[in-house]
Design a protein around this motif. Structure first.
Motif, PDB file in Angstrom:
ATOM      1  N   MET A  11       0.829  -1.212   0.000  1.00  0.00           N
ATOM      2  CA  MET A  11       0.000   0.000   0.000  1.00  0.00           C
ATOM      3  C   MET A  11       0.857   1.253   0.000  1.00  0.00           C
ATOM      4  O   MET A  11       0.597   2.201  -0.747  1.00  0.00           O
ATOM      5  N   MET A  12       1.901   1.262   0.819  1.00  0.00           N
ATOM      6  CA  MET A  12       2.752   2.443   0.888  1.00  0.00           C
ATOM      7  C   MET A  12       3.544   2.646  -0.403  1.00  0.00           C
ATOM      8  O   MET A  12       3.732   3.770  -0.853  1.00  0.00           O
ATOM      9  N   THR A  13       4.001   1.541  -1.006  1.00  0.00           N
ATOM     10  CA  THR A  13       4.741   1.702  -2.266  1.00  0.00           C
ATOM     11  C   THR A  13       3.838   2.250  -3.365  1.00  0.00           C
ATOM     12  O   THR A  13       4.284   3.028  -4.205  1.00  0.00           O
ATOM     13  N   ARG A  14       2.576   1.866  -3.364  1.00  0.00           N
ATOM     14  CA  ARG A  14       1.644   2.340  -4.394  1.00  0.00           C
ATOM     15  C   ARG A  14       1.150   3.760  -4.125  1.00  0.00           C
ATOM     16  O   ARG A  14       0.602   4.402  -5.018  1.00  0.00           O
ATOM     17  N   SER A  15       1.335   4.248  -2.896  1.00  0.00           N
ATOM     18  CA  SER A  15       0.911   5.622  -2.597  1.00  0.00           C
ATOM     19  C   SER A  15       1.813   6.643  -3.287  1.00  0.00           C
ATOM     20  O   SER A  15       1.372   7.742  -3.632  1.00  0.00           O
ATOM     21  N   GLY A  16       3.090   6.300  -3.453  1.00  0.00           N
ATOM     22  CA  GLY A  16       4.027   7.204  -4.100  1.00  0.00           C
ATOM     23  C   GLY A  16       4.420   8.399  -3.257  1.00  0.00           C
ATOM     24  O   GLY A  16       4.996   9.368  -3.771  1.00  0.00           O
ATOM     25  N   LEU A  17       4.128   8.354  -1.953  1.00  0.00           N
ATOM     26  CA  LEU A  17       4.393   9.508  -1.088  1.00  0.00           C
ATOM     27  C   LEU A  17       5.562   9.294  -0.141  1.00  0.00           C
ATOM     28  O   LEU A  17       5.815  10.138   0.728  1.00  0.00           O
ATOM     29  N   GLY A  18       6.279   8.199  -0.301  1.00  0.00           N
ATOM     30  CA  GLY A  18       7.430   7.942   0.562  1.00  0.00           C
ATOM     31  C   GLY A  18       7.271   6.652   1.324  1.00  0.00           C
ATOM     32  O   GLY A  18       6.153   6.230   1.652  1.00  0.00           O
ATOM     33  N   THR A  46      12.064   5.985  -2.998  1.00  0.00           N
ATOM     34  CA  THR A  46      11.177   7.122  -2.775  1.00  0.00           C
ATOM     35  C   THR A  46      11.206   7.588  -1.326  1.00  0.00           C
ATOM     36  O   THR A  46      10.845   6.842  -0.413  1.00  0.00           O
ATOM     37  N   VAL A  47      11.647   8.833  -1.137  1.00  0.00           N
ATOM     38  CA  VAL A  47      11.639   9.477   0.179  1.00  0.00           C
ATOM     39  C   VAL A  47      10.670  10.645   0.101  1.00  0.00           C
ATOM     40  O   VAL A  47      10.709  11.438  -0.839  1.00  0.00           O
ATOM     41  N   GLY A  48       9.768  10.742   1.061  1.00  0.00           N
ATOM     42  CA  GLY A  48       8.786  11.820   1.014  1.00  0.00           C
ATOM     43  C   GLY A  48       8.066  11.968   2.323  1.00  0.00           C
ATOM     44  O   GLY A  48       8.553  11.540   3.380  1.00  0.00           O
ATOM     45  N   ILE A  49       6.883  12.558   2.259  1.00  0.00           N
ATOM     46  CA  ILE A  49       6.109  12.795   3.470  1.00  0.00           C
ATOM     47  C   ILE A  49       5.772  11.490   4.179  1.00  0.00           C
ATOM     48  O   ILE A  49       5.681  11.433   5.399  1.00  0.00           O
ATOM     49  N   GLY A  50       5.617  10.411   3.404  1.00  0.00           N
ATOM     50  CA  GLY A  50       5.331   9.110   4.002  1.00  0.00           C
ATOM     51  C   GLY A  50       6.471   8.606   4.854  1.00  0.00           C
ATOM     52  O   GLY A  50       6.242   7.932   5.869  1.00  0.00           O
ATOM     53  N   THR A  51       7.693   8.928   4.467  1.00  0.00           N
ATOM     54  CA  THR A  51       8.867   8.518   5.240  1.00  0.00           C
ATOM     55  C   THR A  51       8.854   9.188   6.607  1.00  0.00           C
ATOM     56  O   THR A  51       9.089   8.550   7.643  1.00  0.00           O
TER      57      THR A  51
END
Length: 216
Positions: free
Chosen positions: A42-49, A185-190
């Motif tokens: 799910m997190m990988t498909r979000s594209g937000l980190g 991918t590093v982002g807000i999710g990270t």
């Protein structure tokens, strides 16, 4: 599996003899691992980190013919090799951790397309973090052996005399940096994962942790 900070000591993470376990422990272990792999997808498909280890997995997957799940398994085996000098002992949960998560994350990623709208991206990200915390509490709470990365963390803490928090931070910063350099991918999710996963897992863990019955 992926260095979550919960109040379970290295001694508590060592496997408890299966012969004394209630019937729910194995189902809880496997349910937790399936949910963990689902949360990763799910997190990988979000594209937000992603969380630090998955930043590394994505970076490696982008530079090799391996699937994301295959990369998680290969890196897990590599981490397990580091257990020997640390004198860590695997349990049934350790082996299941490698295999079940790798298969699950690839299956869910195949079924789940990349998010195209911000609303769906945020839904996948927040849902993935919540599910990841619940899954972590479930498989750790079964107490059938730590995940490869959990064992590395507690093993290094035991051998160096450093705190689990310090060791965990050092490992994850290193993994994050390497993964980012490889294109992960590093982002807000990270950031969101780093801030939320510890408290959330701590919330779920008391409801799922197994303890042997006290003698009558």
């Amino acid at each position: 599996m992926f260095g979550v900070a919960v109040s379970v000591t290295s001694a508590e993470l060592r496997p408890v003899p299966v012969t004394t376990a209630p019937a729910r422990r194995l189902p809880q272990l496997f349910a937790g691992l399936v949910l963990y792999g689902t949360s990763m997808a799910m997190m990988t498909r979000s594209g937000l980190g992603l969380n630090p280890w998955d930043v590394l997995h994505e970076g490696i997957a982008g530079r090799t013919p391996l699937t994301f799940g295959a990369v998680t398994a290969v890196t897990a085996v590599g981490v397990l090799a580091l257990w020997f000098p640390l004198r860590q002992r695997p349990g049934v949960g350790t082996v299941a951790n490698v295999l079940v998560i790798a298969v699950t994350v690839d299956a869910v990623r195949w079924a789940l397309a990349d998010a195209r709208s911000l609303t769906w991206q945020l839904t996948l990200l927040v849902g993935g973090i919540l599910l990841n915390a619940l899954a972590t509490a479930a498989y750790v709470g079964a107490r059938l052996g730590p995940g490869p990365r959990d064992g590395l963390m507690t093993g290094l803490a035991d051998r160096t005399g450093r705190s689990v928090r310090l060791v965990r931070t050092g490992i994850e910063l290193t993994v994050l940096a390497v993964g980012w350099l490889l294109g992960g991918t590093v982002g807000i999710g990270t950031v969101g994962y780093a801030l939320a996963i510890g408290p959330l897992t701590q919330f779920f863990l008391p409801h799922l942790v197994w303890a042997p019955r006290s003698p009558d």
